[in-house]
Design a protein around this motif. Structure first.
Motif, PDB file in Angstrom:
ATOM      1  N   ALA A  40       0.850  -1.209   0.000  1.00 53.40           N
ATOM      2  CA  ALA A  40       0.000   0.000   0.000  1.00 53.40           C
ATOM      3  C   ALA A  40       0.881   1.253   0.000  1.00 53.40           C
ATOM      4  O   ALA A  40       0.608   2.223  -0.719  1.00 53.40           O
ATOM      5  N   PHE A  41       1.984   1.223   0.771  1.00 51.85           N
ATOM      6  CA  PHE A  41       2.890   2.380   0.768  1.00 51.85           C
ATOM      7  C   PHE A  41       3.493   2.589  -0.626  1.00 51.85           C
ATOM      8  O   PHE A  41       3.574   3.725  -1.124  1.00 51.85           O
ATOM      9  N   VAL A  42       3.913   1.486  -1.265  1.00 52.78           N
ATOM     10  CA  VAL A  42       4.550   1.576  -2.591  1.00 52.78           C
ATOM     11  C   VAL A  42       3.593   2.256  -3.583  1.00 52.78           C
ATOM     12  O   VAL A  42       4.002   3.115  -4.377  1.00 52.78           O
ATOM     13  N   TYR A  62       3.264  19.300  -2.664  1.00 44.01           N
ATOM     14  CA  TYR A  62       2.981  18.022  -1.993  1.00 44.01           C
ATOM     15  C   TYR A  62       4.079  17.727  -0.945  1.00 44.01           C
ATOM     16  O   TYR A  62       3.781  17.358   0.199  1.00 44.01           O
ATOM     17  N   ALA A  63       5.352  17.919  -1.351  1.00 42.66           N
ATOM     18  CA  ALA A  63       6.470  17.675  -0.420  1.00 42.66           C
ATOM     19  C   ALA A  63       6.367  18.616   0.778  1.00 42.66           C
ATOM     20  O   ALA A  63       6.623  18.216   1.921  1.00 42.66           O
ATOM     21  N   GLN A  64       5.966  19.876   0.515  1.00 42.12           N
ATOM     22  CA  GLN A  64       5.844  20.846   1.609  1.00 42.12           C
ATOM     23  C   GLN A  64       4.696  20.460   2.540  1.00 42.12           C
ATOM     24  O   GLN A  64       4.804  20.572   3.761  1.00 42.12           O
ATOM     25  N   PHE A 130      18.356  -3.041   0.367  1.00 40.74           N
ATOM     26  CA  PHE A 130      19.568  -2.210   0.243  1.00 40.74           C
ATOM     27  C   PHE A 130      19.307  -0.995  -0.649  1.00 40.74           C
ATOM     28  O   PHE A 130      19.855   0.083  -0.421  1.00 40.74           O
ATOM     29  N   PHE A 131      18.425  -1.173  -1.635  1.00 42.54           N
ATOM     30  CA  PHE A 131      18.048  -0.018  -2.464  1.00 42.54           C
ATOM     31  C   PHE A 131      17.359   1.041  -1.590  1.00 42.54           C
ATOM     32  O   PHE A 131      17.640   2.234  -1.717  1.00 42.54           O
ATOM     33  N   ILE A 132      16.461   0.601  -0.690  1.00 44.92           N
ATOM     34  CA  ILE A 132      15.743   1.573   0.152  1.00 44.92           C
ATOM     35  C   ILE A 132      16.743   2.341   1.027  1.00 44.92           C
ATOM     36  O   ILE A 132      16.628   3.560   1.188  1.00 44.92           O
ATOM     37  N   HIS A 135      18.299   4.828  -1.201  1.00 42.52           N
ATOM     38  CA  HIS A 135      17.293   5.840  -1.561  1.00 42.52           C
ATOM     39  C   HIS A 135      17.089   6.849  -0.413  1.00 42.52           C
ATOM     40  O   HIS A 135      16.949   8.051  -0.650  1.00 42.52           O
ATOM     41  N   LEU A 136      17.095   6.332   0.817  1.00 44.90           N
ATOM     42  CA  LEU A 136      16.923   7.237   1.965  1.00 44.90           C
ATOM     43  C   LEU A 136      18.110   8.185   2.084  1.00 44.90           C
ATOM     44  O   LEU A 136      17.946   9.380   2.347  1.00 44.90           O
ATOM     45  N   LEU A 137      19.317   7.651   1.848  1.00 43.59           N
ATOM     46  CA  LEU A 137      20.511   8.517   1.901  1.00 43.59           C
ATOM     47  C   LEU A 137      20.463   9.544   0.767  1.00 43.59           C
ATOM     48  O   LEU A 137      20.851  10.704   0.933  1.00 43.59           O
ATOM     49  N   ASP A 164      13.344  22.440  -2.766  1.00 42.60           N
ATOM     50  CA  ASP A 164      12.929  22.203  -4.157  1.00 42.60           C
ATOM     51  C   ASP A 164      13.112  20.719  -4.510  1.00 42.60           C
ATOM     52  O   ASP A 164      14.133  20.312  -5.088  1.00 42.60           O
ATOM     53  N   VAL A 165      12.095  19.920  -4.170  1.00 44.75           N
ATOM     54  CA  VAL A 165      12.160  18.471  -4.395  1.00 44.75           C
ATOM     55  C   VAL A 165      12.195  18.150  -5.894  1.00 44.75           C
ATOM     56  O   VAL A 165      12.883  17.228  -6.333  1.00 44.75           O
ATOM     57  N   TYR A 166      11.464  18.939  -6.682  1.00 47.09           N
ATOM     58  CA  TYR A 166      11.436  18.724  -8.133  1.00 47.09           C
ATOM     59  C   TYR A 166      12.854  18.784  -8.710  1.00 47.09           C
ATOM     60  O   TYR A 166      13.303  17.863  -9.393  1.00 47.09           O
ATOM     61  N   CYS A 181      20.351   2.393 -11.776  1.00 47.91           N
ATOM     62  CA  CYS A 181      20.187   1.624 -10.519  1.00 47.91           C
ATOM     63  C   CYS A 181      18.732   1.667 -10.065  1.00 47.91           C
ATOM     64  O   CYS A 181      18.185   0.661  -9.607  1.00 47.91           O
ATOM     65  N   TYR A 182      18.094   2.834 -10.178  1.00 49.25           N
ATOM     66  CA  TYR A 182      16.683   2.946  -9.779  1.00 49.25           C
ATOM     67  C   TYR A 182      15.805   2.048 -10.647  1.00 49.25           C
ATOM     68  O   TYR A 182      14.916   1.365 -10.151  1.00 49.25           O
ATOM     69  N   VAL A 183      16.051   2.055 -11.957  1.00 44.11           N
ATOM     70  CA  VAL A 183      15.204   1.247 -12.856  1.00 44.11           C
ATOM     71  C   VAL A 183      15.364  -0.245 -12.512  1.00 44.11           C
ATOM     72  O   VAL A 183      14.380  -0.991 -12.406  1.00 44.11           O
ATOM     73  N   SER A 232       9.298   5.190 -15.133  1.00 44.98           N
ATOM     74  CA  SER A 232       9.072   6.307 -16.058  1.00 44.98           C
ATOM     75  C   SER A 232       9.719   7.604 -15.542  1.00 44.98           C
ATOM     76  O   SER A 232      10.061   8.475 -16.341  1.00 44.98           O
ATOM     77  N   ILE A 233       9.910   7.714 -14.223  1.00 40.24           N
ATOM     78  CA  ILE A 233      10.432   8.984 -13.690  1.00 40.24           C
ATOM     79  C   ILE A 233      11.923   9.178 -14.042  1.00 40.24           C
ATOM     80  O   ILE A 233      12.264  10.163 -14.714  1.00 40.24           O
ATOM     81  N   PRO A 234      12.819   8.240 -13.653  1.00 43.89           N
ATOM     82  CA  PRO A 234      14.211   8.436 -14.092  1.00 43.89           C
ATOM     83  C   PRO A 234      14.350   8.473 -15.612  1.00 43.89           C
ATOM     84  O   PRO A 234      15.149   9.250 -16.146  1.00 43.89           O
TER      85      PRO A 234
HETATM   86  C1  HEM Z   1      11.509   6.743  -9.277  1.00 39.97           C
HETATM   87  C2  HEM Z   1      11.394   6.284  -8.097  1.00 39.97           C
HETATM   88  C3  HEM Z   1      11.283   7.090  -6.831  1.00 39.97           C
HETATM   89  C4  HEM Z   1      11.319   8.447  -6.627  1.00 39.97           C
HETATM   90  C5  HEM Z   1      11.424   9.569  -7.642  1.00 39.97           C
HETATM   91  C6  HEM Z   1      11.209   8.671  -5.208  1.00 39.97           C
HETATM   92  C7  HEM Z   1      11.221   9.893  -4.585  1.00 39.97           C
HETATM   93  C8  HEM Z   1      11.338  10.115  -3.233  1.00 39.97           C
HETATM   94  C9  HEM Z   1      11.579  11.391  -2.600  1.00 39.97           C
HETATM   95  C10 HEM Z   1      11.728  12.708  -3.350  1.00 39.97           C
HETATM   96  C11 HEM Z   1      11.650  11.177  -1.276  1.00 39.97           C
HETATM   97  C12 HEM Z   1      11.945  12.221  -0.185  1.00 39.97           C
HETATM   98  C13 HEM Z   1      10.700  12.973   0.186  1.00 39.97           C
HETATM   99  C14 HEM Z   1      11.066  14.187   1.025  1.00 39.97           C
HETATM  100  O1  HEM Z   1      11.783  14.012   2.014  1.00 39.97           O
HETATM  101  O2  HEM Z   1      10.627  15.270   0.674  1.00 39.97           O
HETATM  102  C15 HEM Z   1      11.432   9.765  -1.042  1.00 39.97           C
HETATM  103  C16 HEM Z   1      11.385   9.156   0.195  1.00 39.97           C
HETATM  104  C17 HEM Z   1      11.160   7.822   0.386  1.00 39.97           C
HETATM  105  N1  HEM Z   1      10.988   6.859  -0.583  1.00 39.97           N
HETATM  106 FE1  HEM Z   1      11.014   7.154  -2.562  1.00 39.97          FE
HETATM  107  N2  HEM Z   1      11.089   7.450  -4.578  1.00 39.97           N
HETATM  108  C18 HEM Z   1      11.144   6.466  -5.537  1.00 39.97           C
HETATM  109  C19 HEM Z   1      11.059   5.101  -5.344  1.00 39.97           C
HETATM  110  C20 HEM Z   1      10.854   4.511  -4.119  1.00 39.97           C
HETATM  111  C21 HEM Z   1      10.618   3.110  -3.912  1.00 39.97           C
HETATM  112  C22 HEM Z   1      10.546   2.079  -5.031  1.00 39.97           C
HETATM  113  C23 HEM Z   1      10.466   2.926  -2.568  1.00 39.97           C
HETATM  114  C24 HEM Z   1      10.197   1.681  -1.783  1.00 39.97           C
HETATM  115  C25 HEM Z   1      10.287   0.482  -2.196  1.00 39.97           C
HETATM  116  C26 HEM Z   1      10.617   4.216  -1.931  1.00 39.97           C
HETATM  117  C27 HEM Z   1      10.570   4.425  -0.581  1.00 39.97           C
HETATM  118  C28 HEM Z   1      10.773   5.661   0.036  1.00 39.97           C
HETATM  119  C29 HEM Z   1      10.799   5.836   1.462  1.00 39.97           C
HETATM  120  C30 HEM Z   1      10.609   4.744   2.524  1.00 39.97           C
HETATM  121  C31 HEM Z   1      11.029   7.204   1.690  1.00 39.97           C
HETATM  122  C32 HEM Z   1      11.148   7.923   3.025  1.00 39.97           C
HETATM  123  C33 HEM Z   1       9.838   8.545   3.374  1.00 39.97           C
HETATM  124  C34 HEM Z   1      10.016   9.421   4.596  1.00 39.97           C
HETATM  125  O3  HEM Z   1      10.479   8.912   5.597  1.00 39.97           O
HETATM  126  O4  HEM Z   1       9.718  10.587   4.514  1.00 39.97           O
HETATM  127  N3  HEM Z   1      10.836   5.161  -2.906  1.00 39.97           N
HETATM  128  N4  HEM Z   1      11.238   9.137  -2.253  1.00 39.97           N
END
Ligand code: HEM
Length: 248
Positions: A40-42, A62-64, A130-132, A135-137, A164-166, A181-183, A232-234
Motif C-alpha cells: 500500500a505504501f509503494v 505536496y512535499a511541503q 539495500f536499495f531503500i 534511496h533514503l541517503l 525544491d524536491v522537483y 540503478c533505480y530502474v 518512467s520517472i528516471p
Molecule cells: C523513481 C522512483 C522514486 C522516486 C522519484 C522517489 C522519490 C522520493 C523522494 C523525493 C523522497 C523524499 C521525500 C522528502 O523528504 O521530501 C522519497 C522518500 C522515500 N521513498 Fe522514494 N522514490 C522512488 C522510489 C521509491 C521506492 C521504489 C520505494 C520503496 C520500495 C521508496 C521508498 C521511500 C521511502 C521509505 C522514503 C522515506 C519517506 C520518509 O520517511 O519521509 N521510494 N522518495
C-alpha cells in the motif's frame, strides 16, 4: 491454504501473540500482513511521485504538505519501519525453518512449476532493502557523496524558500548510473510484488478456487504497472521529457 479456523484451532490455549510469533503459521500471517501494508505504501508513494509529470509547483507543494504535517509523516515512518523489520525477520526465519526441515537439498532444488519470481523472493527482497537504504541517503537524508553530483541537495530552494524536491529529483536522475540503478531496483521490487501480493492473499486465507487465478493475475498486472510508473520517472528525466526548467 491457511484457514482462519486452522489458525484459531492451533492457537487455542496459547497466548495468541506468542503463537503468532512462534508458529510458522503465525509468522506467515505476519509476513503477509506486513507485506500488504508495504505494498500500500509503494502505491501511495508512486502516486505522490507521479506528480512530477504535472508541474514543479505541484510536487513541491505536496512535499511541503508532508513537511508541514510532520506528526503524520513520523507516524507513517514508524509504521513502515515496523513493517519492514517484521517482514524481513519472518522471511529469514521461515526460510531458515524450511532449510532445517530439509537438511539434504534436493538434487534439483527447483520445483518445475515455481516461477522465477517465487524462486528469487529472498534475493529480490534483500536487494530492494539495500536499495531503500540507498534511496533514503539519496533523497531523504540527502547525503552528498551518494548523489554523484558535486552539490548538496539541501541547498536547492524554491522561490518562496522551501525545499525544491522537483529539482532534486531531476538533478539526481540526470546521473545515468543512478537512474539505471533505480530502474533495476524497481524492476526487482515489482518482480518481488508480482509473486508476493498473491502469496499474501493465500497466506491470509483470502484466496479460493474461483478467485485465486484472478488475484494472481491482478497482482502481476498491478506490479507491472507499478514498475512502469516508477521507472518512467528516471527515464523521463534522462530523456529530457521532465526537467527543462532546471539549470544544467
Ligand atoms: C523513481 C522512483 C522514486 C522516486 C522519484 C522517489 C522519490 C522520493 C523522494 C523525493 C523522497 C523524499 C521525500 C522528502 O523528504 O521530501 C522519497 C522518500 C522515500 N521513498 Fe522514494 N522514490 C522512488 C522510489 C521509491 C521506492 C521504489 C520505494 C520503496 C520500495 C521508496 C521508498 C521511500 C521511502 C521509505 C522514503 C522515506 C519517506 C520518509 O520517511 O519521509 N521510494 N522518495
Amino acid at each position: 491454504m491457511i484457514s482462519r479456523h486452522d489458525f484459531e484451532a492451533d492457537a487455542s490455549g496459547m497466548n495468541i501473540l506468542s503463537y503468532l510469533f512462534k508458529s510458522s503459521l503465525g509468522r506467515k500471517y505476519i509476513m503477509a500482513a506486513s507485506g500488504l501494508a508495504l505494498f500500500a505504501f509503494v502505491i501511495g508513494h508512486l502516486l505522490g511521485n507521479l506528480q512530477i509529470f504535472l508541474a514543479p509547483e505541484v510536487i513541491n507543494r505536496y512535499a511541503q504538505f508532508l513537511k508541514d504535517n510532520i506528526e503524520l509523516v513520523w507516524g507513517a515512518r514508524i509504521g513502515l519501519l515496523g513493517c519492514i523489520a517484521l517482514h524481513i525477520w519472518t522471511a529469514i526465519s521461515l526460510s531458515a525453518d524450511n532449510k532445517a526441515a530439509r537438511p539434504v537439498a534436493y538434487a534439483d532444488a527447483t520445483p518445475p512449476a515455481a516461477s522465477m519470481a517465487s524462486r528469487t523472493m529472498l534475493m529480490s527482497g534483500l536487494i530492494v532493502f539495500f536499495f531503500i537504504l540507498y534511496h533514503l541517503l539519496h533523497f531523504t537524508v540527502q547525503v552528498e557523496w551518494v548523489n554523484g553530483v558535486e552539490k548538496t541537495f539541501h541547498s536547492l530552494k524554491t522561490a518562496d524558500g522551501h525545499h525544491d524536491v522537483y529539482s532534486m529529483v531531476v538533478i539526481g536522475f540526470r546521473q545515468p548510473l543512478v537512474a539505471l540503478c533505480y530502474v533495476i531496483a524497481v524492476g526487482l521490487l515489482c518482480l518481488h510484488l508480482s509473486h508476493g501480493v498473491g502469496a499474501s492473499f493465500q497466506s491470509l486465507g483470502l484466496k479460493n478456487k474461483a478467485w485465486g487465478p484472478v488475484i494472481d493475475t491482478a497482482s502481476k498486472v498491478v506490479s507491472f504497472l507499478i514498475f512502469v510508473g516508477y521507472a518512467s520517472i528516471p527515464l523521463a528525466v534522462l530523456t529530457g521529457i521532465v526537467g527543462d526548467s532546471v539549470a544544467r
